[in-house]
Design a protein around this motif. Structure first.
Motif, PDB file in Angstrom:
ATOM      1  N   MET A  53       1.074  -1.257   0.067  1.00 58.81           N
ATOM      2  CA  MET A  53      -0.332   0.393   0.185  1.00 58.81           C
ATOM      3  C   MET A  53       1.214   1.016   0.354  1.00 58.81           C
ATOM      4  SD  MET A  53      -3.297   1.285   3.161  1.00 58.81           S
ATOM      5  CE  MET A  53      -1.447   1.877   4.057  1.00 58.81           C
ATOM      6  N   ASN A  54       0.656   2.277  -0.907  1.00 60.43           N
ATOM      7  CA  ASN A  54       1.529   3.839  -0.600  1.00 60.43           C
ATOM      8  C   ASN A  54       1.089   4.351   0.951  1.00 60.43           C
ATOM      9  OD1 ASN A  54       2.343   5.686  -2.724  1.00 60.43           O
ATOM     10  ND2 ASN A  54       0.485   4.451  -3.792  1.00 60.43           N
ATOM     11  N   ASN A  55       2.820   4.196   0.840  1.00 64.55           N
ATOM     12  CA  ASN A  55       2.880   5.145   2.014  1.00 64.55           C
ATOM     13  C   ASN A  55       1.940   6.444   2.056  1.00 64.55           C
ATOM     14  OD1 ASN A  55       5.138   7.398   1.929  1.00 64.55           O
ATOM     15  ND2 ASN A  55       5.572   4.876   1.586  1.00 64.55           N
ATOM     16  N   ARG A  56       1.561   7.230   3.452  1.00 66.42           N
ATOM     17  CA  ARG A  56       0.737   8.642   3.498  1.00 66.42           C
ATOM     18  C   ARG A  56       1.889   9.638   3.031  1.00 66.42           C
ATOM     19  NH1 ARG A  56      -2.518   9.654   8.242  1.00 66.42           N
ATOM     20  NH2 ARG A  56      -3.942  10.687   6.271  1.00 66.42           N
ATOM     21  N   ALA A  57       3.209   9.817   3.328  1.00 63.69           N
ATOM     22  CA  ALA A  57       4.265  10.528   2.774  1.00 63.69           C
ATOM     23  C   ALA A  57       3.967  10.705   1.473  1.00 63.69           C
ATOM     24  CB  ALA A  57       5.413  10.139   3.334  1.00 63.69           C
ATOM     25  N   ALA A  58       4.425   9.529   0.551  1.00 67.60           N
ATOM     26  CA  ALA A  58       4.456   9.353  -1.467  1.00 67.60           C
ATOM     27  C   ALA A  58       2.704   9.777  -1.033  1.00 67.60           C
ATOM     28  CB  ALA A  58       4.233   8.003  -1.282  1.00 67.60           C
ATOM     29  N   MET A  77      -4.587   3.303  -0.518  1.00 64.50           N
ATOM     30  CA  MET A  77      -3.801   3.807  -0.558  1.00 64.50           C
ATOM     31  C   MET A  77      -4.777   3.591   0.871  1.00 64.50           C
ATOM     32  SD  MET A  77      -5.509   7.838  -1.069  1.00 64.50           S
ATOM     33  CE  MET A  77      -4.897   8.055  -3.104  1.00 64.50           C
ATOM     34  N   ASP A  78      -3.920   4.505   2.244  1.00 58.14           N
ATOM     35  CA  ASP A  78      -5.025   4.653   3.756  1.00 58.14           C
ATOM     36  C   ASP A  78      -6.021   5.087   3.473  1.00 58.14           C
ATOM     37  OD1 ASP A  78      -3.499   4.716   7.146  1.00 58.14           O
ATOM     38  OD2 ASP A  78      -5.055   6.027   6.340  1.00 58.14           O
ATOM     39  N   ILE A  79      -7.145   4.778   4.454  1.00 59.41           N
ATOM     40  CA  ILE A  79      -8.670   5.300   4.504  1.00 59.41           C
ATOM     41  C   ILE A  79      -8.409   6.822   4.755  1.00 59.41           C
ATOM     42  CG2 ILE A  79      -8.995   4.810   6.855  1.00 59.41           C
ATOM     43  CD1 ILE A  79     -12.096   4.092   5.646  1.00 59.41           C
TER      44      ILE A  79
END
Length: 565
Positions: A1-6, A71-73
């Motif tokens: 999953m994409n990290n939030r910084a990305a 992506m994070d919720i």
């Protein structure tokens, strides 16, 4: 999953460059008369960038998967991707396709609409698209040191999207528009149903219109250089890129700047490369002083290409083709490979082609040594060639590069300095005939013939200085190699899934922006720079946790996030 910084990095790329707003501002109204949905275009662009980085694809399906599955919720709610508490409550994929169609149709300027638009409207749409794409690349460049004084340009082939495996035979127009004799011959073979087809990626060539399906009107047959030094045919478009080249090699100097794409434009395969290149240079600004190009530009007429560059204060660096090695004998100079030489230059130096694609380093060093011996016969340049082909020169003997009986002071130091002695018999003077003015004047002016002026460069072709700067062209070739790597941006035939120039331009620009950020971040990590000065350099999260929710937990999380907002 994409990290939030990305995710935040990609959001900034789209929002800070105002990519979506610039595109939508040029569309005005959609086909139903409604205002175009900027937010949906924005999500499409964010999704495409995420798909390129995370899923290695520039397709709309890849964008949707990246938005809804990778992506994070918390980011899904913040960006408006998750619109309800249920596990399937996301924006519909059709909305992304609709947004893509709006942009492609609203800004279309190619052959599909050439009879429906005025020339001015077509140019306006083209400019809107390019300005938006340039703004995105400019934003990525803000994260690093950029020097636009030395730029390399190259073009890569992009296969055109078509339903099915059938492609049309090359037309007579496509064949006649091809200036490269090798490419033209290969297309003639293809049109006649002859020649190998292993370079066509499984396509079947036919003249049966019922089998051709949904062909891209902006694609055409053309040729591209193969890695083995030969050529291959393709049906599609060209992507022309301007790359800011560093002055050194990264493997030798870790401080070397990152080679990044400054401008890129997708064109029809048959479009005039000179117009495209000059347009990209003009968009980039006034800092460009040197441009490194491939051999294709040696075909271009002096008045169309070299003069246009010089009027902009730019000089080119390029290699010569095998048919460029022509010798012109004039009273004041023997012209060889774009430079004026002493009229008594020995014939053995006339035709000296550079070693081929697979030559060794030792073979190139031997060639450079031979060029050093020839270069001493070249006239000394007092004033470089101007935009009209005029130069001010001096005899090489008067600069003590060689020794000549017609200039006695050079003969006096010939042995001491180890100078080559000119054989004046090669001037073929009749008894009582005056030597050429280059032999008796301290300096003289000449106007280079057209076929010589177009080959003129600042550094003597084949010299060590020329090798050093021309070698920087490997950076632009490396850019395309990086972008086409399946493990990076994966610019492959299947990446351009919609017809027309607009979609191809968008996807290739997004891949270029993704490449830029990857190169810039890699360099800054290598240099251990403080990332605080630009948000695109913010470090990724050290650990990325994939949140798996039950339907009940997801509903509660969604409600909590909405309340926080």
């Amino acid at each position: 999953m994409n990290n939030r910084a990305a995710v935040e990095r990609i959001r900034l790329m789209v929002d800070e460059s105002k990519f979506a707003e610039r595109l939508v501002a040029g569309i005005d109204r959609d086909p139903k008369g409604l205002k175009t949905n900027t937010e949906m275009v924005r999500l499409l662009l964010i999704g495409l960038l995420l798909g390129i980085e995370e899923c290695k694809t520039g397709t709309i399906t890849g964008a949707y998967v990246a938005l809804t599955k990778r992506m994070d919720i918390r980011d899904q709610v913040r960006l408006g991707i998750k619109i309800g508490p249920g596990p399937k409550d996301f924006i519909k994929r059709d909305r992304l396709y609709y947004a893509a169609d709006l942009v492609c149709k609203g800004l279309a300027y190619g052959k599909s609409v050439e009879f429906d638009l005025t020339v001015d409207e077509r140019d306006r749409r083209h400019d809107v698209l390019l300005e938006a794409c340039h703004a995105l690349l400019d934003y990525t460049a803000e994260a690093t040191e950029v020097d636009d004084t030395e730029i390399a340009i190259d073009a890569t082939s992009i296969w055109g999207w078509a339903k099915g495996k059938y492609l049309p035979k090359p037309s007579l127009e496509e064949i006649n528009d091809q200036t490269d004799e090798l490419f033209r011959a290969a297309l003639i073979e293809l049109a006649g149903g002859q020649g190998a087809v292993d370079d066509l990626e499984g396509s079947v060539i036919t003249d049966d219109p019922t089998k051709l399906g949904d062909l891209d009107p902006d694609s055409a047959w053309c040729g591209a250089s193969a890695k083995n030094g030969g050529m291959k045919r393709f049906y599609g478009k060209y992507a022309h890129a301007l790359v800011a080249v560093p002055r050194g090699k990264i493997k030798y100097d870790p401080n070397t700047r990152a080679p990044i794409v400054r401008r890129i434009e997708v064109t029809r395969a048959t479009d005039d490369v000179v117009k495209v290149t000059l347009r990209l240079i003009d968009h980039l600004g006034l800092n460009v002083k040197t441009i490194l190009v491939d051999r294709h530009y040696s075909y271009k007429k002096f008045v169309d290409w070299q003069r246009a560059l010089m009027q902009r204060g730019i000089r080119q660096v390029f290699d010569l083709r095998s048919d460029d090695h022509k010798v012109l004998r004039h009273p004041d100079a023997t012209y060889i490979d774009g430079f004026a030489h002493c009229p008594a230059t020995p014939v053995e130096y006339f035709h000296m082609p550079r070693p081929g694609v697979f030559a060794t380093k030792d073979e190139h060093k031997v060639f450079q040594k031979r060029m050093e011996k020839r270069e001493v016969h070249s006239h000394f340049i007092i004033n470089q060639m101007d935009a009209d082909g005029n130069m001010k020169l001096r005899c090489p003997a008067r600069e003590y590069k060689v020794a000549c009986p017609l200039f006695p002071p050079s003969m006096a130091v010939a042995a001491k300095k180890g100078l080559t002695i000119i054989n004046t018999d090669l001037l073929e003077l009749e008894p009582g005939q005056e030597p050429p003015r280059c032999c008796i004047q301290d300096s003289f002016r000449i106007t280079l013939p057209e076929e010589v002026a177009k080959l003129n460069q600042l550094d003597y072709w084949g010299s060590l200085a020329w090798y050093i700067i021309y070698g920087l062209r490997s950076y632009v070739e490396g850019v395309f190699g990086n972008m086409k790597n399946p493990r990076t941006e994966n610019l492959q035939r299947s990446a351009i899934q919609k017809n027309g120039l607009v979609w191809a331009q968008l996807v290739v620009t997004l891949m270029s922006a993704s490449y830029n950020v990857r190169m810039i971040r890699s360099r800054h990590d290598r240099m251990e720079f403080d990332p605080i000065h630009h948000p695109l350099l913010a470090p990724d999260e050290e650990s990325v946790t994939h949140y798996s929710f039950s339907p009940e937990e997801e509903a509660l999380a969604f409600a909590a996030l909405v309340n926080q907002a």
